[in-house]
Write an enzyme that holds these catalytic residues in place. Sequence first.
Site, mmCIF file in Angstrom:
data_model
loop_
_atom_site.group_PDB
_atom_site.id
_atom_site.type_symbol
_atom_site.label_atom_id
_atom_site.label_comp_id
_atom_site.label_asym_id
_atom_site.label_seq_id
_atom_site.Cartn_x
_atom_site.Cartn_y
_atom_site.Cartn_z
ATOM 1 N N ASP A 71 0.734 -1.178 -0.021
ATOM 2 C CA ASP A 71 0.107 0.010 -0.068
ATOM 3 C C ASP A 71 0.723 1.379 -0.004
ATOM 4 O OD1 ASP A 71 0.887 -0.763 2.674
ATOM 5 O OD2 ASP A 71 -0.632 0.525 3.361
ATOM 6 N N ASP A 102 8.925 4.427 -1.398
ATOM 7 C CA ASP A 102 8.053 3.737 -0.360
ATOM 8 C C ASP A 102 6.946 3.120 -0.479
ATOM 9 O OD1 ASP A 102 7.361 3.242 2.291
ATOM 10 O OD2 ASP A 102 6.596 5.236 2.623
ATOM 11 N N GLU A 136 0.035 -0.810 6.057
ATOM 12 C CA GLU A 136 1.054 -0.379 6.763
ATOM 13 C C GLU A 136 0.910 1.270 6.793
ATOM 14 O OE1 GLU A 136 4.913 1.265 7.980
ATOM 15 O OE2 GLU A 136 3.860 1.708 6.253
ATOM 16 N N GLU A 137 0.619 1.920 5.758
ATOM 17 C CA GLU A 137 0.468 3.313 5.576
ATOM 18 C C GLU A 137 -0.698 3.814 6.246
ATOM 19 O OE1 GLU A 137 2.694 4.947 5.026
ATOM 20 O OE2 GLU A 137 3.879 4.036 3.161
ATOM 21 N N GLU A 165 11.821 -0.693 4.352
ATOM 22 C CA GLU A 165 11.589 0.594 4.426
ATOM 23 C C GLU A 165 12.760 1.477 3.702
ATOM 24 O OE1 GLU A 165 8.922 2.014 5.203
ATOM 25 O OE2 GLU A 165 7.460 0.546 6.017
#
Length: 378
Positions: A71, A102, A136-137, A165
């Site tokens: 994501d 990212d 995750e975001e 990351e």
Amino acid sequence: MTAMTPTLALTCQLIEQPSVTPHDADCQQIMMQRLSALGFVCREMPFGDVKNFWAVRGSEGALFCFAGHTDVVPSGDENHWHSAPFKATIKDGYLYGRGAADMKGSLAAMVTACERFVTAHPNHKGRIAFLITSDEEGVAVDGTVKVVAQLQQENTLIDWCLVGEPSSTKTTGDVIKNGRRGSLGAKLLVKGVQGHVAYPHLARNPIHDAAPALAELANEIWDNGNDFFPATSFQISNIHAGTGTTNVIPGTLEVLFNFRFSTEVTEQQLRERTEKILQKHNLQYSLDWSLSGQPFLTSRGALVDAAVAAIHAVTGIATELSTAGGTSDGRFIAPTGAQVVELGPVNATIHKIDENTHIEELEQLSSIYEKILQKLLT
């Protein structure tokens, strides 16, 4: 003209999946197809509306895991981008698109590193795994944390975990995150009595009441850090009160704040010291706490040493170990006993308009990942 390598081609393919959190689009299917061809056993592990997958190659021995997320954050106003955010665009040696740094570039580098490694070492030692989420975001409640909990119930424990990351500062590999500070947030509601500003004796202004306490919290020295972590920080991120007019004393004040804390202080100590300060100022208040993650640290050992050596072999850089920055999904994996590091592209443009990554350094990242596998599993 830029050569279309396997790593670059896969990164472009992933960027063009509009996987705005918590959506995955087709990123995970693309990755699983590539991994299945290498002999990975892929297992979809959805929780709620979030897609996750766990893939593993090998049946015994030490378990090395690549962890990451498909994501991305929203692109913002697309008119401000020089190229469409979900169309991979190559210009002057850089790849542009949401997720380039990212972290779709890292995901592609992980896959192509495994492709080369497995081809060269089909009977490698130990096991290789992928733990990939699309949460995750965002709120990060149905992603890695749920997968790790399920794996623990099945007695599957990760020995070494590399989170892709974007850890680097100026050039890929110059910084490895070998730990992260803890994150403790809170919503403070201070209660007053609403009234007319001309008659303050008939009201109680929660802004005036809270101001000295907030100043004390902001000036408090919570700890002095240590050799691995900077000092714990306290930051107010939002304050809201009032009706929007100038002649009404508000009845309540809402304050959002956050601690990024080191291993020198515990979550419970921060809560208790905060409450003590608020009580000293005789506030009428309520506090709603939210722990995003405990601090963790991976000391020098097999994983850190392999990463440091791989970076030097590929780039010639003597990397820096750091615990600075925000949180990552490593906070869910480290408490299981795994050694965890974060290693990925330069983070200068993440979450920004015209996010990008240097194409040559993307290739270097894939080579670094491959050499880490060589050092740990051959």
